[in-house]
Design an enzyme around this catalytic site. Sequence first.
Site: not given
Ligand code: GLC
Length: 454
Positions: A176, A418
């Site tokens: 992101d 995470e």
């Molecule tokens: C965040 C991460 C993305 C992921 C999402 C759900 O937005 O940056 O890569 O897919 O979370 O885990």
Amino acid sequence: MLMQASEEKDKQSLTQLCRDVLEKNQRGEFTIPAEGLYPHQWLWDSCFIAIGLAEFDVTRAQNEIKSLLRGQWLNGMLPHMIFGDDDSQKRDRNIWQSWRNPYAPEAVSTSGMTQPPMLAEAVVRIGEKLSKVERRGWYQDIFPALVQYHTWLYKERDPHNEGLVMLVHPWESGLDNSPPWIDQLHLHARPWWVSAVDKLNLDKVFLLFRRDTKHVPPGQRLDAIDSLLYFSILQRMKRKNWDTEAILARSHFTMQDLAYNAIFIRANQHLRDIASFIGHQLSDSLLSSMEKTEQALESLWDDFYKQYYSRVFISQKLVKEPSLAALLPLYAGSISKERAEELVKLLKSPNQFGSKYPVPSVPLSSNWYKELGYWQGPSWINTNWLIADGLERYGYTNEARDLREKSLKLIQKHGPYEYFSAKSGQPAGAKNFSWTAALALHMHAALEKTNNNN
Ligand code: GLC
């Protein structure tokens, strides 16, 4: 002997812990990334999750993928999120309003953008667990959707036929707020209301409305103003009814993202293998686009810095801001041995990516580096998985083993978080995070395999 027995016990409990997390996060046919913070089905998350599920429940892994395809748009796009239809998800459905676009599916609400194309990889990893006959059936089931998705990516996201797919929102990259995207974001004109929030210091008020910071400390998430800017791009895209052509006519915030294209190259290789396994011919135009992507990746190489970068679609300028995307061409597998060697140097260099708990999402010596900053420093297990896979295919088996072992140790010590500090190993972000758990299972199996081969 005693040592060995306790190590064995640790491994067993790690496997159990990861399976428990995947069970806890299961919602019917699919798995959410994490309770509370991520309540929907996400595209690349489900692909990583399916890769781990295939280690102990192939049927569930297949269902995870099939349930992703519920969200596929009639034009072939796979959306990055699929929403549930209960009241608790009404707000998200209304933010996105996928129904504004005539190609959106009728049965489910989705987001209006995509994410890294990990689908083909997941399909193949599941296929490896099936008998030849079952694999044929599995591939035949998924093949049409996969071809449609790759065809859509070329048709809508490579309008000049350059071979590189461009992204229209940073969320599509999956990384992101990594430096190349934030750098571009800050060069872009701000809507007046975001400037007003900034000037009047109202970003604290905005925190009250954010879901993510209710679950994770704000310092571990996207900066408030950046996050509002992301939201404003989303709103602009929605006003164009999620129509790529209309979005492109006005927006200049588009990037040929390095990580995305590296993953796409690998996905194309898988698609070719799948087609040949079931005796299907891919169209000439798709085959020639695929070939072009491998060549076009080379145009992202910078000979001075000896690495690949993302490129701005409109100006064709490389964005020379550091991020771990630089290492993902290893995963693509299409680059030369010499280039791979340069990338391995970067990976090992102590002021670049050679941290105690690799692989940092931003090089340690970079001004961007923030120890627990979202995609701006910490180590993530999905990118470690991609890098380890690439290292192995280029013959760097010790480096691949080392990366997998270090990843597993982190998870063993702290649980499947995470992400983790690349310097201290401190866990951060969501706990009980599905792709961390799933990929730990896969890495564990990969290590067992290499140990048995030696
Ligand atoms: C965040 C991460 C993305 C992921 C999402 C759900 O937005 O940056 O890569 O897919 O979370 O885990």
